[in-house]
Write a protein that holds these residues in place. Structure first.
Motif, mmCIF file in Angstrom:
data_model
loop_
_atom_site.group_PDB
_atom_site.id
_atom_site.type_symbol
_atom_site.label_atom_id
_atom_site.label_comp_id
_atom_site.label_asym_id
_atom_site.label_seq_id
_atom_site.Cartn_x
_atom_site.Cartn_y
_atom_site.Cartn_z
ATOM 1 N N UNK A 1 0.827 -1.206 0.000
ATOM 2 C CA UNK A 1 0.000 0.000 0.000
ATOM 3 C C UNK A 1 0.865 1.261 0.000
ATOM 4 N N UNK A 2 1.990 1.191 0.704
ATOM 5 C CA UNK A 2 2.929 2.320 0.713
ATOM 6 C C UNK A 2 3.515 2.513 -0.676
ATOM 7 N N UNK A 3 3.854 1.401 -1.338
ATOM 8 C CA UNK A 3 4.399 1.493 -2.695
ATOM 9 C C UNK A 3 3.378 2.122 -3.644
ATOM 10 N N UNK A 4 2.128 1.728 -3.526
ATOM 11 C CA UNK A 4 1.082 2.301 -4.386
ATOM 12 C C UNK A 4 0.914 3.793 -4.123
ATOM 13 N N UNK A 5 1.026 4.185 -2.867
ATOM 14 C CA UNK A 5 0.921 5.605 -2.518
ATOM 15 C C UNK A 5 2.036 6.392 -3.200
ATOM 16 N N UNK A 6 3.278 5.896 -3.115
ATOM 17 C CA UNK A 6 4.409 6.587 -3.737
ATOM 18 C C UNK A 6 4.253 6.638 -5.247
ATOM 19 N N UNK A 7 3.813 5.525 -5.832
ATOM 20 C CA UNK A 7 3.614 5.467 -7.279
ATOM 21 C C UNK A 7 2.572 6.499 -7.708
ATOM 22 N N UNK A 8 1.474 6.528 -6.991
ATOM 23 C CA UNK A 8 0.396 7.468 -7.315
ATOM 24 C C UNK A 8 0.870 8.916 -7.169
ATOM 25 N N UNK A 9 1.613 9.180 -6.117
ATOM 26 C CA UNK A 9 2.107 10.544 -5.881
ATOM 27 C C UNK A 9 3.100 10.957 -6.973
ATOM 28 N N UNK A 10 3.996 10.046 -7.356
ATOM 29 C CA UNK A 10 4.957 10.347 -8.418
ATOM 30 C C UNK A 10 4.232 10.638 -9.727
ATOM 31 N N UNK A 11 3.264 9.798 -10.059
ATOM 32 C CA UNK A 11 2.528 9.993 -11.313
ATOM 33 C C UNK A 11 1.740 11.292 -11.306
ATOM 34 N N UNK A 12 1.170 11.656 -10.158
ATOM 35 C CA UNK A 12 0.378 12.881 -10.067
ATOM 36 C C UNK A 12 1.224 14.137 -10.099
ATOM 37 N N UNK A 13 2.340 14.119 -9.373
ATOM 38 C CA UNK A 13 3.186 15.311 -9.270
ATOM 39 C C UNK A 13 4.188 15.460 -10.407
ATOM 40 N N UNK A 14 4.616 14.329 -10.975
ATOM 41 C CA UNK A 14 5.681 14.356 -11.983
ATOM 42 C C UNK A 14 5.372 13.362 -13.104
ATOM 43 N N UNK A 15 4.338 13.633 -13.894
ATOM 44 C CA UNK A 15 3.920 12.658 -14.908
ATOM 45 C C UNK A 15 4.995 12.334 -15.940
ATOM 46 N N UNK A 16 5.822 13.305 -16.307
ATOM 47 C CA UNK A 16 6.879 13.026 -17.289
ATOM 48 C C UNK A 16 7.920 12.074 -16.712
ATOM 49 N N UNK A 17 8.272 12.272 -15.442
ATOM 50 C CA UNK A 17 9.244 11.390 -14.790
ATOM 51 C C UNK A 17 8.668 9.984 -14.649
ATOM 52 N N UNK B 1 6.404 8.540 -16.499
ATOM 53 C CA UNK B 1 6.376 7.931 -17.835
ATOM 54 C C UNK B 1 7.776 7.488 -18.255
ATOM 55 N N UNK B 2 8.774 8.292 -17.948
ATOM 56 C CA UNK B 2 10.162 7.940 -18.258
ATOM 57 C C UNK B 2 10.558 6.649 -17.550
ATOM 58 N N UNK B 3 10.229 6.556 -16.277
ATOM 59 C CA UNK B 3 10.570 5.349 -15.507
ATOM 60 C C UNK B 3 9.883 4.137 -16.120
ATOM 61 N N UNK B 4 8.619 4.261 -16.467
ATOM 62 C CA UNK B 4 7.877 3.143 -17.063
ATOM 63 C C UNK B 4 8.478 2.705 -18.392
ATOM 64 N N UNK B 5 8.749 3.674 -19.259
ATOM 65 C CA UNK B 5 9.189 3.344 -20.620
ATOM 66 C C UNK B 5 10.657 2.985 -20.732
ATOM 67 N N UNK B 6 11.503 3.531 -19.854
ATOM 68 C CA UNK B 6 12.941 3.323 -20.001
ATOM 69 C C UNK B 6 13.513 2.406 -18.917
ATOM 70 N N UNK B 7 13.243 2.717 -17.672
ATOM 71 C CA UNK B 7 13.848 1.970 -16.577
ATOM 72 C C UNK B 7 13.197 0.594 -16.408
ATOM 73 N N UNK B 8 11.865 0.556 -16.324
ATOM 74 C CA UNK B 8 11.174 -0.696 -16.031
ATOM 75 C C UNK B 8 11.212 -1.697 -17.175
ATOM 76 N N UNK B 9 11.572 -1.273 -18.365
ATOM 77 C CA UNK B 9 11.676 -2.213 -19.479
ATOM 78 C C UNK B 9 13.008 -2.947 -19.443
#
Length: 73
Positions: free
Chosen positions: A4-20, A22-30
């Motif tokens: 649940x803590x991980x989901x909170x951080x993920x949600x906060x990152x996506x809300x506050x820094x959508x470009x970052x 998206x970058x993590x999803x497309x570049x780092x997580x692949x």
């Protein structure tokens, strides 16, 4: 880490820094193959930019794979 803590951080990152996020999803997580160079720059207000980089090693990849597997348990 609590899922649940991980989901909170993920949600906060996506809300506050959508470009970052998206970058993590497309570049780092692949996945980052051995030999990839990751560079980070930080510019604090009123200071010069500081930059560093690391070259991804086979050991780095194994460590991240192990962490990913243990997260699923």
């Amino acid at each position: 880490m609590n899922p649940f803590t991980m989901l909170k951080y993920k949600s906060q990152l996506e809300g506050n820094h959508p470009k970052a996020a998206e970058f993590v999803k497309r570049v780092i997580l692949t996945g980052l193959p051995e030999g990839t160079i990751v560079e980070v720059s930080i510019t604090k207000p009123g200071e010069e930019t500081k930059t560093t980089n690391v070259k991804v090693t086979r050991e780095d990849i194994e460590l991240f794979d192990e962490a990913r597997k243990s997260k699923g348990k």
